[in-house]
Design an enzyme around this catalytic site. Structure first.
Site, PDB file in Angstrom:
ATOM      1  N   LYS A  25     -69.896  61.382 -11.662  1.00 42.49           N
ATOM      2  CA  LYS A  25     -69.071  60.249 -11.223  1.00 42.49           C
ATOM      3  C   LYS A  25     -69.909  59.019 -10.867  1.00 42.49           C
ATOM      4  O   LYS A  25     -69.458  57.887 -11.044  1.00 42.49           O
ATOM      5  CB  LYS A  25     -68.185  60.659 -10.041  1.00 42.49           C
ATOM      6  CG  LYS A  25     -67.049  61.606 -10.418  1.00 42.49           C
ATOM      7  CD  LYS A  25     -66.162  61.896  -9.220  1.00 42.49           C
ATOM      8  CE  LYS A  25     -64.910  62.691  -9.579  1.00 42.49           C
ATOM      9  NZ  LYS A  25     -65.162  64.113  -9.813  1.00 42.49           N
ATOM     10  N   TRP A  77     -71.094  68.589 -13.300  1.00 43.77           N
ATOM     11  CA  TRP A  77     -69.790  68.378 -12.674  1.00 43.77           C
ATOM     12  C   TRP A  77     -69.670  66.958 -12.102  1.00 43.77           C
ATOM     13  O   TRP A  77     -69.994  65.999 -12.775  1.00 43.77           O
ATOM     14  CB  TRP A  77     -69.511  69.480 -11.637  1.00 43.77           C
ATOM     15  CG  TRP A  77     -69.399  70.851 -12.237  1.00 43.77           C
ATOM     16  CD1 TRP A  77     -70.358  71.819 -12.271  1.00 43.77           C
ATOM     17  CD2 TRP A  77     -68.272  71.421 -12.931  1.00 43.77           C
ATOM     18  NE1 TRP A  77     -69.911  72.943 -12.925  1.00 43.77           N
ATOM     19  CE2 TRP A  77     -68.627  72.727 -13.337  1.00 43.77           C
ATOM     20  CE3 TRP A  77     -66.986  70.945 -13.241  1.00 43.77           C
ATOM     21  CZ2 TRP A  77     -67.759  73.567 -14.038  1.00 43.77           C
ATOM     22  CZ3 TRP A  77     -66.115  71.786 -13.944  1.00 43.77           C
ATOM     23  CH2 TRP A  77     -66.505  73.070 -14.325  1.00 43.77           C
ATOM     24  N   SER A  78     -69.266  66.836 -10.837  1.00 43.40           N
ATOM     25  CA  SER A  78     -68.924  65.507 -10.308  1.00 43.40           C
ATOM     26  C   SER A  78     -70.119  64.623 -10.000  1.00 43.40           C
ATOM     27  O   SER A  78     -69.933  63.449  -9.667  1.00 43.40           O
ATOM     28  CB  SER A  78     -68.058  65.645  -9.056  1.00 43.40           C
ATOM     29  OG  SER A  78     -66.766  66.081  -9.413  1.00 43.40           O
ATOM     30  N   THR A  79     -71.329  65.143 -10.118  1.00 43.00           N
ATOM     31  CA  THR A  79     -72.489  64.254 -10.026  1.00 43.00           C
ATOM     32  C   THR A  79     -72.410  63.214 -11.141  1.00 43.00           C
ATOM     33  O   THR A  79     -73.029  62.148 -11.058  1.00 43.00           O
ATOM     34  CB  THR A  79     -73.788  65.080 -10.084  1.00 43.00           C
ATOM     35  OG1 THR A  79     -73.764  66.031  -9.009  1.00 43.00           O
ATOM     36  CG2 THR A  79     -75.024  64.211  -9.918  1.00 43.00           C
TER      37      THR A  79
END
Length: 388
Positions: free
Chosen positions: A75, A71-73
């Site tokens: 980014k 997921w947003s890791t």
């Protein structure tokens, strides 16, 4: 060890036995299914642990090379792409986005700066018009809609978490400057040369290594209605347009798409290496990826505030730097307020602390209900710092 607590594999230096103990406790006390954690100090791996199951049915053990959607890791590595270009003089973080992406100037966005994209301050946290998952998988359509839309708030004044749009916004600038989508750029410039097991999306040939994500506990319809009724329109747009969860992320369509804010796949070892570049002030494994100055710029705070999307979920203000979140007074990434990192929906995280020379990567497949600061992550970080 009870039959319900799986055996933990890997190695852990004697100094960091607290990390192993916390990792085992996550299985025993915090309903972990399958997971891995890796810690590096000054670029040297001091803990590399994995255990549990790669699927809900307990038929596939979590292996050393099991991959999972983080997921947003994702980014952090996507922001790294932009900083590599800036470090080479190809991208000016203080230039208007429209210098590189002319269509972006529409609807009053001509003064939005590249740094506003990196710090969730562009006012484009979610699309205003309904946007389906199938449309999200269409890069050209998604970036065209973002370029055309009017911001939700005055860009540069506040942060509001760009949950899914972040990767398209930063990623399209990377593409306009380099000619490559961020996943391909990351592979060419970082993960390929460093041998890091991380991709944006998941190549079909690697599907057999991927863990199955498992949904967090689902709230009742009335509880969900109560939660959504408290969300501002911008938060609803950011978090639910479209809705994406474990079932969607397990699909071949999600894995085949380029969603740089949310569909990075990797091992804990890979996450620790990528965030280790930040912890190593631009260098990891003897290879320099960023200059020291560029690496330091990544954690340049852009102003503390109550986030316009996530604010209701925090009892405190937060501060986003140029692509990552600062640990700050709340200690999301340990006691050093200038440590920084990024969490992924459901639990995963990458952490970098240049002062301690430490990086941590934590990945798992049983998603918790948290967008950030999952108790399993917090336990591992507390254990890490107790050992330093």
């Amino acid at each position: 060890m009870s039959e319900h607590v799986p055996q933990v594999h890997g190695h852990c230096d004697a100094r960091f036995t607290a990390v192993r103990a916390a990792f085992e406790e996550n299985f025993r006390e915090r309903d972990e299914l399958g997971a891995a954690v890796t810690v590096t100090v000054d670029g040297v791996t001091v803990a590399d642990l994995w255990g549990g199951w790669a699927d809900a049915a307990h038929t596939r053990p979590w292996e050393r090379d099991t991959l999972v959607n983080v997921w947003s890791t994702t980014k952090g590595p996507v922001a790294l792409c932009a900083h590599v270009l800036a470090d080479r003089g190809l991208l000016d973080l203080d230039a208007p986005v429209a210098v590189y992406w002319p269509e972006f100037a529409a609807a009053g966005k001509e003064k939005v700066l590249v740094r506003h994209l990196l710090s969730h301050r562009a006012g484009l946290a979610g699309l205003r018009e309904p946007h389906s998952l199938e449309q999200l998988y269409d890069w050209e359509l998604t970036v065209a809609r973002l370029a055309a839309m009017e911001p939700w708030w005055e860009p540069g004044t506040r942060s509001g978490y760009h949950a899914l749009t972040y990767g398209f916004l930063v990623g399209e600038v990377v593409r306009r400057v380099s000619g490559l989508l961020p996943g391909a750029f990351l592979e060419r410039e970082v993960t390929g040369p460093l041998g890091v097991d991380f991709t944006v999306g998941l190549p079909e040939k690697e599907a057999g290594r991927a863990a199955e994500l498992v949904h967090p506990p689902v709230a009742s319809a009335s509880e969900q209605a109560a939660i959504f009724s408290q969300l501002a329109p911008v938060a609803l747009a950011a978090l639910t347009n479209p809705v994406a969860g474990a079932a969607e992320a397990n699909s071949p369509q999600w894995r085949a798409a380029e969603i740089p804010a949310a569909n990075g796949h990797g091992t804990a070892r890979a996450v620790a290496a990528l965030y280790g570049i930040f912890a190593g002030r631009g260098s990891f494994g003897g290879r320099r990826v960023l200059s020291v100055e560029a690496a330091e710029r990544m954690r340049e705070g852009q102003g503390s505030c109550r986030d316009l999307v996530l604010g209701a979920g925090f009892a405190h203000d937060t501060e986003v730097a140029l692509g990552l979140w600062l640990s700050g007074p709340n200690g999301s990434y340990g006691p050093n307020p200038r440590a920084f990192g990024h969490d992924g929906f459901g639990g995963s995280c990458g952490l970098a602390d240049p002062e301690a020379g430490v990086s941590l990567g934590y990945v798992m497949n049983r998603m918790g209900p948290h967008i950030a600061d999952d108790p399993r992550k917090t336990a591992l970080i507390e254990a890490l710092y107790s050992a330093l």
